[in-house]
Design an enzyme around this catalytic site. Structure first.
Site, mmCIF file in Angstrom:
data_model
loop_
_atom_site.group_PDB
_atom_site.id
_atom_site.type_symbol
_atom_site.label_atom_id
_atom_site.label_comp_id
_atom_site.label_asym_id
_atom_site.label_seq_id
_atom_site.Cartn_x
_atom_site.Cartn_y
_atom_site.Cartn_z
ATOM 1 N N SER A 129 0.834 -1.193 0.000
ATOM 2 C CA SER A 129 0.000 0.000 0.000
ATOM 3 C C SER A 129 0.880 1.259 0.000
ATOM 4 O O SER A 129 1.666 1.452 -0.919
ATOM 5 C CB SER A 129 -0.960 -0.047 1.192
ATOM 6 O OG SER A 129 -1.963 0.927 1.075
ATOM 7 N N ASP A 181 -9.779 -4.651 -4.936
ATOM 8 C CA ASP A 181 -9.120 -3.476 -4.362
ATOM 9 C C ASP A 181 -9.398 -2.243 -5.219
ATOM 10 O O ASP A 181 -9.244 -2.262 -6.440
ATOM 11 C CB ASP A 181 -7.607 -3.733 -4.289
ATOM 12 C CG ASP A 181 -6.836 -2.627 -3.586
ATOM 13 O OD1 ASP A 181 -7.451 -1.677 -3.081
ATOM 14 O OD2 ASP A 181 -5.592 -2.734 -3.551
ATOM 15 N N HIS A 237 -7.853 -5.192 -0.554
ATOM 16 C CA HIS A 237 -6.621 -4.495 -0.212
ATOM 17 C C HIS A 237 -5.972 -5.071 1.055
ATOM 18 O O HIS A 237 -6.630 -5.224 2.087
ATOM 19 C CB HIS A 237 -6.942 -3.006 -0.011
ATOM 20 C CG HIS A 237 -5.748 -2.130 0.092
ATOM 21 N ND1 HIS A 237 -4.938 -1.838 -0.989
ATOM 22 C CD2 HIS A 237 -5.194 -1.488 1.149
ATOM 23 C CE1 HIS A 237 -3.964 -1.044 -0.606
ATOM 24 N NE2 HIS A 237 -4.089 -0.818 0.687
#
Length: 323
Positions: free
Chosen positions: A166, A266, A299
């Site tokens: 991320s 995601d 995610h």
């Protein structure tokens, strides 16, 4: 009005609240846990170390069981996620993840604890991670630093990798470009993984929301404005939008092996796929590049749902990059 009630300045739910007195509530942080002499699940040892007192940068370093002085093993320098404004290298979920990755890949791992926004707005986090990587690399030089014996004793610096998830994948990308342009004390980064990278931009791509008003309300936009309010170009700063016109050439990424992984559910998926194709078209001269697209996953699933079979498979895939 109750004088004890703090006035809200801004919030990005469900992640963070910032108050007018400068205090911050981080709403989704995983608990901080201590390092372990020997993790009962993996046998990996860990300890916390000081990288720099000024600026204050620390790290958690991991050593797999049965690693010897010869043959030496690769090193992964890792940058945790959390939108640049929450999570920690010392948290439960990050420690669980690093233990498993260190064991699976049989590598020394060092996870950098960089300073968080909004108290320390970007580009401070980028600078902390670069300083941390330089400190690590300095252990490879004859007559250089020998501050951390696990680095100087067990690591083969010809097999240095960086990685992140991320926001940490964003950090890894920026670090790779900087290493490619400035060098790293004579050390070359062999490979990198960027998992569910936090990239964004003003123009929608793929399946992203098209309405501008709705886009501005997305956490992907709001977090960036919070953590880097002075960013030149705003949401299209090349650090966040690496494919924007006029940004640094991705051919300059300073590694020879690159693994980009995305998750089908995601919100950031299309950005990771776009990045992969942009690197392919850039003229980057690496020896290996791969895109992993995980069906039915969201995610950071491999960290947040770390007991799942899908998470285990992704960790195995990441480990396979490190040779």
């Amino acid at each position: 009005m109750d004088s004890n009630v703090k006035e809200l300045a801004t919030e990005v739910l469900p992640y963070i609240r910032v108050y007018k007195d400068g205090s911050v509530d981080r709403l989704v942080d995983s608990p901080i846990v201590p390092p372990c002499n020997e993790d009962p699940e993996t046998g990996v040892s860990s300890k916390d170390i000081v990288v720099s007192k000024s600026p204050p940068i620390s790290a958690r370093i991991y050593l797999p069981k049965h690693v010897e002085q010869s043959p030496k093993v690769p090193l992964l320098v890792y940058f945790h996620g959390g939108g640049f404004c929450f999570e920690s290298a010392f948290s439960f979920v990050e420690t669980k993840y690093m233990n498993r990755l260190a064991k699976q890949a049989n590598v020394v791992v060092i996870s950098i604890e960089y300073r968080l926004a909004p108290e320390h707005p970007l580009p401070i986090g980028y600078e902390d991670c670069w300083s941390g990587l330089q400190w690590v690399a300095s252990h490879s030089i004859d007559g250089g630093l020998k501050d951390e014996p696990w680095l100087s004793t067990y690591v083969d610096f010809d097999r240095l990798y960086v990685g992140g998830d991320s926001a940490g994948a964003n950090l890894a990308h920026v670090i790779l470009l900087r290493a490619g342009s400035e060098g790293l004390n004579g050390v070359k980064i062999k490979g990198a993984f960027l998992t569910h990278p936090y990239f964004w931009g003003s123009k929608p791509i793929g399946s992203e929301i098209k309405n501008n008003e709705e886009r501005e309300k997305l956490a992907t936009c709001m977090i960036w404005h919070l953590v880097y309010p002075e960013a030149p170009g705003g949401i299209d700063n090349p650090m966040l939008n690496p494919v924007v016109a006029g940004g640094p050439s991705l051919a300059g990424l300073g590694c020879s092996r690159l693994l980009i992984s995305v998750a089908k559910e995601d919100l950031l998926r299309d950005r990771g796929v776009s990045y992969y194709h942009a690197v392919k078209k850039s003229g980057w001269k690496g020896e290996l590049m791969e895109l992993v697209d995980v069906e039915g996953a969201d995610h950071a699933f491999h960290i947040l749902a770390h007991e799942s079979e899908t998470a285990m498979k992704l960790i195995q895939k990441l480990a396979s990059l490190i040779v």
